[in-house]
Scaffold this motif. Structure first.
Motif, PDB file in Angstrom:
ATOM      1  N   THR A 178      11.827  12.360   5.766  1.00 28.88           N
ATOM      2  CA  THR A 178      11.413  11.617   6.951  1.00 28.88           C
ATOM      3  C   THR A 178      10.341  10.598   6.594  1.00 28.88           C
ATOM      4  O   THR A 178      10.392   9.434   7.022  1.00 28.88           O
ATOM      5  N   ARG A 179       9.373  11.010   5.793  1.00 28.01           N
ATOM      6  CA  ARG A 179       8.292  10.100   5.393  1.00 28.01           C
ATOM      7  C   ARG A 179       8.838   8.916   4.598  1.00 28.01           C
ATOM      8  O   ARG A 179       8.329   7.786   4.727  1.00 28.01           O
ATOM      9  N   PRO A 189       1.138   0.854   9.254  1.00 28.09           N
ATOM     10  CA  PRO A 189       0.517  -0.457   9.478  1.00 28.09           C
ATOM     11  C   PRO A 189      -0.488  -0.834   8.403  1.00 28.09           C
ATOM     12  O   PRO A 189      -0.702  -2.013   8.128  1.00 28.09           O
ATOM     13  N   ASP A 190      -1.122   0.178   7.799  1.00 25.24           N
ATOM     14  CA  ASP A 190      -2.138  -0.091   6.786  1.00 25.24           C
ATOM     15  C   ASP A 190      -2.384   1.185   5.978  1.00 25.24           C
ATOM     16  O   ASP A 190      -1.813   2.247   6.271  1.00 25.24           O
ATOM     17  N   ARG A 191      -3.237   1.050   4.969  1.00 22.10           N
ATOM     18  CA  ARG A 191      -3.557   2.185   4.101  1.00 22.10           C
ATOM     19  C   ARG A 191      -4.190   3.320   4.892  1.00 22.10           C
ATOM     20  O   ARG A 191      -3.868   4.495   4.685  1.00 22.10           O
ATOM     21  N   ALA A 192      -5.057   2.972   5.837  1.00 25.19           N
ATOM     22  CA  ALA A 192      -5.728   3.994   6.628  1.00 25.19           C
ATOM     23  C   ALA A 192      -4.725   4.810   7.440  1.00 25.19           C
ATOM     24  O   ALA A 192      -4.870   6.026   7.593  1.00 25.19           O
ATOM     25  N   MET A 234      -7.113  10.578  -1.955  1.00 26.85           N
ATOM     26  CA  MET A 234      -6.798   9.280  -1.345  1.00 26.85           C
ATOM     27  C   MET A 234      -6.250   8.304  -2.376  1.00 26.85           C
ATOM     28  O   MET A 234      -5.324   7.541  -2.090  1.00 26.85           O
ATOM     29  N   GLY A 235      -6.797   8.323  -3.582  1.00 21.81           N
ATOM     30  CA  GLY A 235      -6.303   7.434  -4.628  1.00 21.81           C
ATOM     31  C   GLY A 235      -4.869   7.742  -5.002  1.00 21.81           C
ATOM     32  O   GLY A 235      -4.052   6.832  -5.196  1.00 21.81           O
ATOM     33  N   HIS A 236      -4.573   9.015  -5.109  1.00 18.71           N
ATOM     34  CA  HIS A 236      -3.204   9.451  -5.417  1.00 18.71           C
ATOM     35  C   HIS A 236      -2.238   9.022  -4.320  1.00 18.71           C
ATOM     36  O   HIS A 236      -1.159   8.480  -4.595  1.00 18.71           O
ATOM     37  N   LEU A 237      -2.608   9.227  -3.060  1.00 18.46           N
ATOM     38  CA  LEU A 237      -1.734   8.864  -1.948  1.00 18.46           C
ATOM     39  C   LEU A 237      -1.555   7.354  -1.839  1.00 18.46           C
ATOM     40  O   LEU A 237      -0.447   6.854  -1.614  1.00 18.46           O
ATOM     41  N   ALA A 238      -2.639   6.606  -1.999  1.00 14.03           N
ATOM     42  CA  ALA A 238      -2.565   5.150  -1.889  1.00 14.03           C
ATOM     43  C   ALA A 238      -1.685   4.546  -2.986  1.00 14.03           C
ATOM     44  O   ALA A 238      -1.035   3.514  -2.775  1.00 14.03           O
ATOM     45  N   HIS A 239      -1.658   5.189  -4.150  1.00 16.09           N
ATOM     46  CA  HIS A 239      -0.831   4.690  -5.255  1.00 16.09           C
ATOM     47  C   HIS A 239       0.659   4.757  -4.920  1.00 16.09           C
ATOM     48  O   HIS A 239       1.474   4.090  -5.558  1.00 16.09           O
ATOM     49  N   ASP A 240       1.008   5.552  -3.915  1.00 14.24           N
ATOM     50  CA  ASP A 240       2.409   5.682  -3.506  1.00 14.24           C
ATOM     51  C   ASP A 240       2.870   4.520  -2.643  1.00 14.24           C
ATOM     52  O   ASP A 240       4.072   4.308  -2.481  1.00 14.24           O
ATOM     53  N   LEU A 241       1.940   3.749  -2.078  1.00 16.02           N
ATOM     54  CA  LEU A 241       2.299   2.724  -1.099  1.00 16.02           C
ATOM     55  C   LEU A 241       2.815   1.445  -1.755  1.00 16.02           C
ATOM     56  O   LEU A 241       2.273   0.979  -2.760  1.00 16.02           O
ATOM     57  N   GLY A 281       4.815  -2.539  -0.447  1.00 16.97           N
ATOM     58  CA  GLY A 281       5.030  -3.423   0.695  1.00 16.97           C
ATOM     59  C   GLY A 281       3.731  -4.056   1.156  1.00 16.97           C
ATOM     60  O   GLY A 281       2.690  -3.975   0.505  1.00 16.97           O
ATOM     61  N   GLU A 282       3.805  -4.701   2.310  1.00 14.06           N
ATOM     62  CA  GLU A 282       2.661  -5.394   2.885  1.00 14.06           C
ATOM     63  C   GLU A 282       2.447  -4.918   4.319  1.00 14.06           C
ATOM     64  O   GLU A 282       3.403  -4.622   5.035  1.00 14.06           O
ATOM     65  N   PRO A 283       1.160  -4.840   4.745  1.00 16.78           N
ATOM     66  CA  PRO A 283       0.896  -4.495   6.149  1.00 16.78           C
ATOM     67  C   PRO A 283       1.578  -5.510   7.066  1.00 16.78           C
ATOM     68  O   PRO A 283       1.625  -6.703   6.732  1.00 16.78           O
ATOM     69  N   PRO A 284       2.126  -5.096   8.165  1.00 13.15           N
ATOM     70  CA  PRO A 284       2.088  -3.733   8.739  1.00 13.15           C
ATOM     71  C   PRO A 284       3.334  -2.924   8.402  1.00 13.15           C
ATOM     72  O   PRO A 284       3.756  -2.084   9.197  1.00 13.15           O
ATOM     73  N   HIS A 285       3.929  -3.167   7.229  1.00 13.31           N
ATOM     74  CA  HIS A 285       5.164  -2.475   6.866  1.00 13.31           C
ATOM     75  C   HIS A 285       5.022  -1.798   5.493  1.00 13.31           C
ATOM     76  O   HIS A 285       5.883  -1.940   4.622  1.00 13.31           O
ATOM     77  N   LEU A 286       3.939  -1.074   5.325  1.00 18.53           N
ATOM     78  CA  LEU A 286       3.763  -0.300   4.099  1.00 18.53           C
ATOM     79  C   LEU A 286       4.688   0.915   4.140  1.00 18.53           C
ATOM     80  O   LEU A 286       4.966   1.482   5.191  1.00 18.53           O
ATOM     81  N   ARG A 287       5.152   1.327   2.959  1.00 15.19           N
ATOM     82  CA  ARG A 287       6.046   2.488   2.888  1.00 15.19           C
ATOM     83  C   ARG A 287       5.870   3.189   1.546  1.00 15.19           C
ATOM     84  O   ARG A 287       5.241   2.653   0.624  1.00 15.19           O
ATOM     85  N   SER A 288       6.452   4.373   1.453  1.00 15.57           N
ATOM     86  CA  SER A 288       6.396   5.124   0.201  1.00 15.57           C
ATOM     87  C   SER A 288       7.199   4.423  -0.881  1.00 15.57           C
ATOM     88  O   SER A 288       8.263   3.847  -0.627  1.00 15.57           O
ATOM     89  N   SER A 289       6.699   4.512  -2.101  1.00 11.06           N
ATOM     90  CA  SER A 289       7.388   3.918  -3.242  1.00 11.06           C
ATOM     91  C   SER A 289       8.573   4.742  -3.710  1.00 11.06           C
ATOM     92  O   SER A 289       9.413   4.254  -4.482  1.00 11.06           O
ATOM     93  N   CYS A 290       8.663   5.997  -3.299  1.00 12.16           N
ATOM     94  CA  CYS A 290       9.685   6.901  -3.841  1.00 12.16           C
ATOM     95  C   CYS A 290      11.095   6.407  -3.495  1.00 12.16           C
ATOM     96  O   CYS A 290      11.391   6.091  -2.338  1.00 12.16           O
ATOM     97  N   VAL A 291      11.947   6.374  -4.495  1.00 14.51           N
ATOM     98  CA  VAL A 291      13.336   5.977  -4.311  1.00 14.51           C
ATOM     99  C   VAL A 291      14.104   7.172  -3.745  1.00 14.51           C
ATOM    100  O   VAL A 291      14.165   8.224  -4.393  1.00 14.51           O
ATOM    101  N   PRO A 292      14.671   7.072  -2.551  1.00 11.51           N
ATOM    102  CA  PRO A 292      15.334   8.231  -1.933  1.00 11.51           C
ATOM    103  C   PRO A 292      16.392   8.879  -2.821  1.00 11.51           C
ATOM    104  O   PRO A 292      16.504  10.107  -2.857  1.00 11.51           O
ATOM    105  N   GLU A 293      17.163   8.089  -3.553  1.00 12.90           N
ATOM    106  CA  GLU A 293      18.192   8.667  -4.404  1.00 12.90           C
ATOM    107  C   GLU A 293      17.581   9.497  -5.534  1.00 12.90           C
ATOM    108  O   GLU A 293      18.119  10.542  -5.912  1.00 12.90           O
ATOM    109  N   ALA A 294      16.454   9.051  -6.064  1.00 13.64           N
ATOM    110  CA  ALA A 294      15.767   9.834  -7.096  1.00 13.64           C
ATOM    111  C   ALA A 294      15.310  11.170  -6.535  1.00 13.64           C
ATOM    112  O   ALA A 294      15.459  12.219  -7.182  1.00 13.64           O
ATOM    113  N   VAL A 295      14.759  11.152  -5.330  1.00 12.89           N
ATOM    114  CA  VAL A 295      14.300  12.386  -4.701  1.00 12.89           C
ATOM    115  C   VAL A 295      15.483  13.314  -4.437  1.00 12.89           C
ATOM    116  O   VAL A 295      15.407  14.525  -4.664  1.00 12.89           O
TER     117      VAL A 295
END
Length: 295
Positions: free
Chosen positions: A148-149, A155-158, A190-197, A199-213
């Motif tokens: 789901t994530r 919208p932003d890192r926060a 926070m550093g670990h989580l932010a490294h996953d982001l 894209g650009e605000p307000p459309h930031l998303r996880s870097s993980c490739v769904p097929e890899a997961v």
């Protein structure tokens, strides 16, 4: 200590590897299925330069997200060994958390001459599935919140950090914060989580490739402990009492670990995430790594 990011040539491109330099032996560390190499930051802090710690962003995640498939445990194992080759390391202690622990056992079976010892953190030992199990349905049930994530935008890192701060397994990682900000996640988390982001605000998303997961998740589900039973190197399994959503039943318990062919040690008071990201968990993991490199 802030790591440097090393680019390692592997099949299909380059693997991004976080490197915390140190005076001791080399330790390689593999992260969980939707994490990245900075998940090992707190452990690196506790190791305090006693080892050189290498933690890649595995193929399909964070700074390695552009690497193509095939994905799967064997591909990740070969990427880890390619990293050792590129850096001129003959043998290393290998640690792994969650899916990364399965990557670790696979690496030790495929490349036993390159691995000194394993430190497995709440993973690496798969339980046999009943005949006829629908693995796709089981994967969706186990990784439902994670999938789901992967489809969400922020919208932003926060906003992304706030999403994780509400996660039930992260509640014990929160500190008191200030009156204005409220409870906060530790800077290492926070550093670990932010490294996953990406894209650009307000459309930031996880870097993980769904097929890899998906591919890696299916590989973990169908790995019923075979690699663990084929190990020819010493290994220890650190396990958490509580699970991925901080539920009382974690991945393991004393009953299912009774016949595990390696030493298993409970890290008291931890769940699947805090066993690596929390203070007590990171202390225990760093201690196990320190013991492994000293032998």
């Amino acid at each position: 200590m802030t790591p440097e990011l090393v680019s390692v040539p592997v099949a299909g491109g380059h693997l991004a590897v976080h490197r915390w330099p140190g005076d001791g032996p080399v330790v390689m560390a593999a992260h969980g299925i939707t994490a990245n190499g900075l998940a090992w930051q707190r452990v690196a802090d506790h190791l305090a330069g006693r080892v050189t710690l290498l933690a890649p962003d595995l193929r399909g995640r964070a700074a390695s997200r552009d690497l193509p498939g095939p994905f799967g445990l064997e591909t990740h194992a070969d990427d880890l060994v390619a990293t050792l080759d590129h850096l001129g390391v003959d043998r290393a202690v290998l640690a792994g958390h969650s899916m990364g622990a399965f990557v670790a056992t696979t690496t030790a079976v495929r490349h036993p001459a390159r691995i000194r010892e394993l430190v497995l953190v709440d993973g690496g030992f798969g339980l046999p599935l009943p005949p006829g199990t629908d693995t796709d349905a089981l994967l969706a049930a186990v990784l439902g919140p994670a999938f789901t994530r992967l489809g969400m935008t922020f919208p932003d890192r926060a906003g992304y950090l706030e999403f994780w701060a509400r996660h039930p397994a992260f509640a014990e990682l929160l500190d008191g914060g200030s009156a204005a900000s409220g409870p906060q996640l530790p800077p290492t988390v926070m550093g670990h989580l932010a490294h996953d982001l990406i894209g650009e605000p307000p459309h930031l998303r996880s870097s993980c490739v769904p097929e890899a997961v998906r591919v890696d998740g299916l590989a973990v589900l169908t790995e019923s402990g075979a690699a663990l039973r084929l190990l020819t190197v010493p290994a220890v399994l650190l396990w958490a009492r509580r699970g991925l959503l901080n539920e009382d039943q974690g991945l393991y318990d004393e009953h299912c670990l009774a016949d595990v062919p390696i030493r298993a040690e409970l890290v008291a008071g931890s769940n699947h995430y805090s066993i690596l990201l929390g203070e007590a968990g990171a202390t225990a993991v760093a201690g196990a790594i320190g013991a492994a490199v000293s032998r």
